[in-house]
Design a protein around this motif. Structure first.
Motif, PDB file in Angstrom:
ATOM      1  N   ASN A   9      47.564  33.919  38.258  1.00  9.58           N
ATOM      2  CA  ASN A   9      47.022  35.170  37.732  1.00  9.58           C
ATOM      3  C   ASN A   9      47.337  35.261  36.240  1.00  9.58           C
ATOM      4  OD1 ASN A   9      46.181  37.779  37.186  1.00  9.58           O
ATOM      5  ND2 ASN A   9      46.966  38.593  39.137  1.00  9.58           N
ATOM      6  N   LYS A  10      46.302  35.134  35.410  1.00 14.15           N
ATOM      7  CA  LYS A  10      46.497  35.128  33.957  1.00 14.15           C
ATOM      8  C   LYS A  10      46.955  36.498  33.441  1.00 14.15           C
ATOM      9  CE  LYS A  10      42.379  33.500  32.834  1.00 14.15           C
ATOM     10  NZ  LYS A  10      41.287  32.967  31.969  1.00 14.15           N
ATOM     11  N   LEU A  11      46.645  37.542  34.213  1.00 13.05           N
ATOM     12  CA  LEU A  11      46.955  38.891  33.744  1.00 13.05           C
ATOM     13  C   LEU A  11      48.456  39.101  33.567  1.00 13.05           C
ATOM     14  CD1 LEU A  11      45.405  41.520  33.067  1.00 13.05           C
ATOM     15  CD2 LEU A  11      45.927  42.290  35.388  1.00 13.05           C
ATOM     16  N   ASN A  12      49.231  38.651  34.538  1.00 14.80           N
ATOM     17  CA  ASN A  12      50.685  38.834  34.448  1.00 14.80           C
ATOM     18  C   ASN A  12      51.459  37.518  34.559  1.00 14.80           C
ATOM     19  OD1 ASN A  12      50.182  38.294  37.101  1.00 14.80           O
ATOM     20  ND2 ASN A  12      50.829  40.300  37.871  1.00 14.80           N
ATOM     21  N   ASP A  53      38.906  37.293  47.404  1.00 18.73           N
ATOM     22  CA  ASP A  53      37.520  37.552  47.009  1.00 18.73           C
ATOM     23  C   ASP A  53      37.126  36.732  45.772  1.00 18.73           C
ATOM     24  OD1 ASP A  53      34.996  38.624  47.094  1.00 18.73           O
ATOM     25  OD2 ASP A  53      35.536  40.396  45.914  1.00 18.73           O
ATOM     26  N   ILE A  76      42.753  33.530  38.247  1.00 18.17           N
ATOM     27  CA  ILE A  76      42.136  34.857  38.352  1.00 18.17           C
ATOM     28  C   ILE A  76      42.752  35.753  37.276  1.00 18.17           C
ATOM     29  CG2 ILE A  76      41.702  34.623  40.827  1.00 18.17           C
ATOM     30  CD1 ILE A  76      44.099  36.426  41.330  1.00 18.17           C
ATOM     31  N   GLU A  77      42.165  36.915  37.072  1.00 18.04           N
ATOM     32  CA  GLU A  77      42.691  37.844  36.063  1.00 18.04           C
ATOM     33  C   GLU A  77      42.474  39.274  36.553  1.00 18.04           C
ATOM     34  OE1 GLU A  77      42.748  38.288  31.187  1.00 18.04           O
ATOM     35  OE2 GLU A  77      41.213  37.076  32.172  1.00 18.04           O
ATOM     36  N   LYS A  78      43.315  39.716  37.516  1.00 18.59           N
ATOM     37  CA  LYS A  78      43.199  41.078  38.037  1.00 18.59           C
ATOM     38  C   LYS A  78      44.486  41.465  38.750  1.00 18.59           C
ATOM     39  CE  LYS A  78      40.623  39.205  41.996  1.00 18.59           C
ATOM     40  NZ  LYS A  78      39.378  39.285  42.785  1.00 18.59           N
ATOM     41  N   MET A  79      44.680  42.745  38.926  1.00 14.37           N
ATOM     42  CA  MET A  79      45.863  43.250  39.611  1.00 14.37           C
ATOM     43  C   MET A  79      45.653  43.163  41.120  1.00 14.37           C
ATOM     44  SD  MET A  79      48.134  43.977  37.409  1.00 14.37           S
ATOM     45  CE  MET A  79      49.265  44.815  38.496  1.00 14.37           C
ATOM     46  N   LEU A  80      46.657  42.630  41.835  1.00 15.01           N
ATOM     47  CA  LEU A  80      46.577  42.501  43.289  1.00 15.01           C
ATOM     48  C   LEU A  80      47.876  42.983  43.902  1.00 15.01           C
ATOM     49  CD1 LEU A  80      44.992  38.943  43.509  1.00 15.01           C
ATOM     50  CD2 LEU A  80      43.870  41.051  44.198  1.00 15.01           C
ATOM     51  N   ASP A  81      47.788  43.601  45.080  1.00 16.32           N
ATOM     52  CA  ASP A  81      48.979  44.033  45.804  1.00 16.32           C
ATOM     53  C   ASP A  81      49.369  42.979  46.825  1.00 16.32           C
ATOM     54  OD1 ASP A  81      49.066  46.465  44.471  1.00 16.32           O
ATOM     55  OD2 ASP A  81      47.578  47.330  45.872  1.00 16.32           O
ATOM     56  N   TRP A  92      53.875  37.152  44.374  1.00 11.19           N
ATOM     57  CA  TRP A  92      53.386  36.728  43.065  1.00 11.19           C
ATOM     58  C   TRP A  92      54.623  36.518  42.201  1.00 11.19           C
ATOM     59  CZ3 TRP A  92      48.409  35.554  42.033  1.00 11.19           C
ATOM     60  CH2 TRP A  92      47.453  35.983  42.946  1.00 11.19           C
TER      61      TRP A  92
END
Length: 709
Positions: A9-12, A53, A76-81, A92
Motif C-alpha cells: 500500500n503506497k499510501l502508508n 477489489d 494499491i493506494e487506498k485506506m483499508l481496514d 498491514w
C-alpha cells in the motif's frame, strides 16, 4: 504449485501479511487448481479472500521460489481496514518491520526488501551484505574479487567465530552466559565499526545468522539442556537487537551441514546464488551496468575453486565415454553397468539440476555448476571406487573434468567409421548428419587424440567388451609369500590355538578358501595376554556355504576371543569391503602382512595407497566425532574400545603422511618424530594396558582430539 500476492500500500507504505494456523506471518497464497491460470489464483485470493477489489492489470512483478511457487507484486493506494472475517487475521505492517519478522516464505524476504529498494520505498537504512560462509575458499574468492573491482565499497572481514567457537572454549565452558555475552560483545564492536562507515553498502565477512547458528550448536555439543539453550537464545536475541540496527542480507550460506537450522530456507546452491540478490541491491546504489557480467564472472570463479577443492578429497576413478553419433556409447555403458556393477551415470541429469537452480544462463555456467553437483554426488557416494560417465559431450567438458579430477579421470573414445555409424542409425540421413555436425562443432572428434583409451568399436562387440574388461579389471598379479603359524612370533600356547583355528577352517572350508590370514596383533607379533584378540581375515568363493552357528560354537570354546572378518569373491569384485579390511588387503598385497594361505587364482584388484588414504581420512573424522561424544557424555567405561579408537586415529594420520604402521611400537616410533611428549604418553599406556584407568582414557581422548586438529 502455490500462487501468492505481495500487496504493498503506497499510501502508508505497508505490506499485507496474514497469520497462519502456526501463528506465523505469511504472504497470502493459495493452491493452483487443475486448468486454472496463475493470474486467476492471484485474483481469487485478492478479491475473494482478502476483499481488495483489484483488477488483473495491476498484477506486477513475479517472485519465484525454489519449489516453483509464484508470487505477484500488487501496488494499491487506498485506506483499508483489517478484515472482519474471523478465519483470516491480516496485518498491514510498515515495510521497516519486515526486517525483524519471520515469514513462512522466508526465502522471499530478501527479494521483497531488494525490490522495495529498487522502487525507492526504502532509502534510509544501511545495507550490510553478510557472506555467511563456512567454506573459506568461496568466501575468499568473493571478497578478493569484490575488493579488486569495487574498491569504493568497504569490507569488514573479521573472523569472529574462530575467536568464539574454539576448542579451548569448548573444553572449559561451564557457564553458557559467558559465551552469550561474548557473542553480544562481538556484535557491539561490529556495530561500532559499521556506524563509522559512510557507505550505504558494506560487505561483512560473517553475519548474525551464522553466529547465532554456531552458538546454538556449540551449546548442544557442550551438553547443556534444551531449557537452558532456549533461555540463552532468547537472551541473545533480545540483547542483540540494539546492536543490529541495519539491514543485513544473508548473501551466501553454504556447506554448513552441522549448523544449518532451517534446511528448507538454506538450500545449498540457492544460497550460493543469492549473490545475485545483493548485486541487485548494489545496482540501486550504483547506477552502473557492469554488475551483470561480474555476477557470472564471480560465480564461475568461486564455484570452480570450490569444485577443485572438493574434488581433491575424492578417490573415485571416473571413466568418461565419448564418441560421435551412433558409436555405441549407450550399449557399452549398459554392458559396464551390468558386468562390473560400476554405476553408469548420465551427466544430463546434473545439467538439468543446474538449469533448475540457475535458470537459462550461459552454457559455461550451467556446465560448471553441473560438475559441482556431480562432485557433491561423488562425495556422498565415496564408497564407489569407479564411476562410468555417459557421456563426455564436448571438448570443453572434457577439459573441465581433467582440471578437477586430474589423473583420476580417464577418457574412453569409441572409434567407428561414419558409414558404420550411419548404417546403425535409426534417424534420417539429414538428422544423423545434423547430430554428427553438432558433436564435431563441440570438439568431440578431437578427443580421439586426447583419450586415455581408444576403442575400435567398428565390428566385433566381443572384442570391444574384452578390451573394456581389461581396462576395468586391473588384476593384481604379483605372487605373494605366506608365513606358517610356526613362523609367527607368539607364545606356544597361542600357537596351539592358532593351529586349532586354521585346522578347523581348512577341514570344513578348504575347498572354498581363497585366503586365510591372521591379522592385527598376531600378524604384528604384539599380542598381549588378557588384552588382545585373535583377528582373522577369511575370503571364500561363496560365504553362503559357511554354517555360522557351527563356527560360533567352535569359537565360543576357545580360550581367547576370536574375531572373523569373512568376505567372498563377489565382495572383492564389487568392492564391498570396509575400510579397515581394505587396509589389511593393501598390507597383504604389499607384504606388510603375510597370510597363512592364499590361492593363485584369487581375484583381487590392486589397492592403491591414495584410495586408502582418502577412505582412512573419512574413518578418522568419524572416530573423532565418536571420541568427542564420549568426552561430552563422560562415558569412559569401555577402556579397551576407546584405546583402540584412539590408535586408529594415529594410524590414519600417519598413513596420510605416507607411513604405514602395523604395531604399537611402530605407531609410537613414528609419532615421536611429530609429537615426542604424546608418543611417550602413548608408550606408557600401551606398555601396560591392563592398568589403564578412566582418568588415563579421558586424557588420551583429549590429547588425541588436540593432535588430530
Amino acid at each position: 504449485m502455490r500462487v501468492g500476492i505481495v500487496v504493498f500500500n503506497k499510501l502508508n507504505k505497508t505490506i499485507l501479511l496474514v497469520k497462519n494456523k502456526k501463528d506465523m506471518y505469511e504472504i497470502p497464497n493459495g493452491k493452483l487448481m487443475r486448468n486454472e491460470q496463475i493470474e486467476s489464483v492471484a485474483l481469487r485470493i485478492a478479491n475473494g479472500e482478502l476483499k481488495l477489489d483489484i483488477s488483473e492489470n495491476i498484477l506486477g512483478n513475479i517472485f519465484s521460489t525454489l519449489h516453483g511457487d509464484k508470487y505477484y507484486w500488487i501496488e494499491i493506494e487506498k485506506m483499508l481496514d483489517s478484515s472482519s472475517d474471523p478465519e483470516i487475521f491480516k496485518d498491514w505492517l510498515p515495510i521497516e518491520r519486515i526486517f525483524n519478522i519471520s515469514l513462512e516464505q522466508q526465502e522471499l524476504k530478501n527479494e521483497i526488501i531488494v525490490y522495495l529498494y529498487r522502487l525507492s520505498y526504502l532509502k534510509t537504512q544501511k545495507i550490510v551484505v553478510s557472506i555467511n560462509s563456512e567454506n573459506n575458499i568461496i568466501k575468499d574468492v568473493i571478497l578478493s574479487d569484490f575488493k579488486n573491482k569495487y574498491s569504493e565499497i568497504p569490507i569488514i572481514n573479521d573472523d569472529y567465530s574462530e575467536k568464539l567457537f574454539n576448542s579451548e572454549m569448548f573444553l572449559t565452558l561451564d557457564n553458557p552466559r559467558k559465551l552469550t555475552e561474548s557473542v553480544i560483545d562481538v556484535l557491539k564492536q561490529r556495530s561500532g565499526q559499521l556506524k563509522k562507515l559512510n557507505s550505504p553498502v558494506v560487505i561483512l565477512g560473517e553475519g548474525y545468522k551464522l553466529l547465532r547458528a554456531k552458538f546454538k550448536v556449540f551449546m548442544k555439543l557442550s551438553n547443556f539442556s534444551e531449557v537452558l539453550l532456549k533461555k540463552e537464545l532468547a537472551y541473545l536475541d533480545s540483547m542483540s537487537k540494539q546492536w543490529i540496527n541495519f539491514l543485513e542480507i544473508d548473501s551466501l550460506i553454504l556447506d554448513n551441514k552441522a549448523i544449518v537450522e532451517d534446511r528448507s530456507s538454506l538450500h545449498l546452491l540457492r544460497k550460493e546464488l543469492e549473490i545475485k540478490t545483493w548485486f541487485i541491491v548494489l545496482k540501486v546504489q550504483n547506477s552502473q551496468q557492469k554488475f551483470d557480467k561480474f555476477i557470472d564472472e564471480i560465480l564461475l570463479s568461486a564455484i570452480e575453486k570450490l569444485s577443485a577443492f572438493e574434488a581433491q578429497s575424492l578417490s573415485t576413478t571416473i571413466y568418461g565415454v565419448t564418441g560421435l553419433s551412433e558409436s555405441g556409447k549407450s550399449s557399452l555403458s549398459h554392458y559396464v553397468d551390468s558386468k562390473f556393477s560400476i554405476w553408469n551415470i548420465k551427466f544430463r541429469s546434473f545439467i538439468e539440476i543446474s538449469k533448475g537452480i540457475i535458470g537459462n544462463s550461459e552454457s559455461s555456467i550451467v556446465d560448471t555448476f553441473a560438475i559441482y553437483y556431480f562432485i557433491i554426488f561423488l562425495r556422498y557416494n565415496y564408497y564407489k571406487k569407479e564411476i562410468w560417465l555417459d557421456s563426455v559431450y564436448s571438448k570443453n567438458f572434457h577439459e573441465s573434468l581433467k582440471k578437477f579430477f586430474l589423473d583420476k579421470y580417464k577418457l574412453v573414445y569409441l572409434d567407428v567409421s561414419q558409414n558404420t555409424r550411419l548404417n546403425r542409425s535409426e534417424d534420417s540421413v539429414d538428422d544423423f548428419f545434423a547430430k554428427d555436425n553438432k558433436k564435431i562443432l563441440r570438439g568431440v572428434e578431437e578427443l580421439k587424440n586426447q583419450a586415455s583409451f581408444v576403442v575400435d568399436n567398428e565390428r566385433d562387440i566381443l572384442q570391444t567388451k574384452s578390451f573394456i574388461s581389461n581396462i576395468l579389471e586391473k588384476r593384481f598379479t604379483k605372487k605373494l609369500k605366506t608365513k606358517t603359524i610356526d613362523e609367527l612370533g607368539v607364545a606356544q600356547y597361542i600357537r596351539e590355538v592358532l593351529n586349532s583355528i586354521y585346522g578347523f577352517i581348512m577341514k570344513n572350508y578348504g575347498e572354498q578358501c581363497m585366503l586365510f590370514s591372521f591379522v592385527g596383533s598376531i600378524a604384528s607379533e604384539t599380542f598381549i595376554d588378557n588384552w588382545s584378540d585373535i583377528d582373522i581375515l577369511l575370503i571364500l568363493k561363496n560365504k553362503k556355504d559357511i554354517d555360522f552357528l557351527v563356527l560360533r560354537n567352535f569359537i565360543s570354546n576357545l580360550p581367547i576371543h576370536v574375531g572373523f572378518n569373512i568376505f567372498d569373491t563377489i565382495d572383492i569384485e564389487k568392492n564391498n569391503v570396509d575400510i579397515k579390511n581394505s587396509i589389511v588387503l593393501y598390507k597383504i598385497q604389499n607384504q606388510k602382512i603375510f597370510p597363512q594361505f592364499i590361492t593363485e587364482t584369487i581375484f583381487m584388484k590392486e589397492i592403491l595407497l591414495n584410495d586408502i588414504i582418502q577412505n582412512e581420512e573419512v574413518a578418522k573424522n568419524e572416530i573423532l566425532l565418536q571420541l568427542n561424544q564420549i568426552l561430552i557424555e563422560g562415558d569412559f567405561g569401555n577402556i579397551r574400545k576407546i584405546f583402540k579408537l584412539c590408535l586408529i586415529v594415529y594410524i590414519a594420520d600417519l598413513l596420510m603422511r605416507g607411513i604405514i604402521t602395523t604395531s604399537y611400537q611402530e605407531i609410537v616410533h613414528n609419532l615421536s618424530k611429530i609429537d615426542y611428549d604424546l608418543a611417550q604418553f602413548l608408550d606408557q599406556l600401551s606398555s601396560n594396558p591392563l592398568h589403564m584407568n578412566e582418568a588415563d582414557i579421558q586424557t588420551l581422548i583429549q590429547r588425541t582430539i588436540r593432535y588430530a586438529r
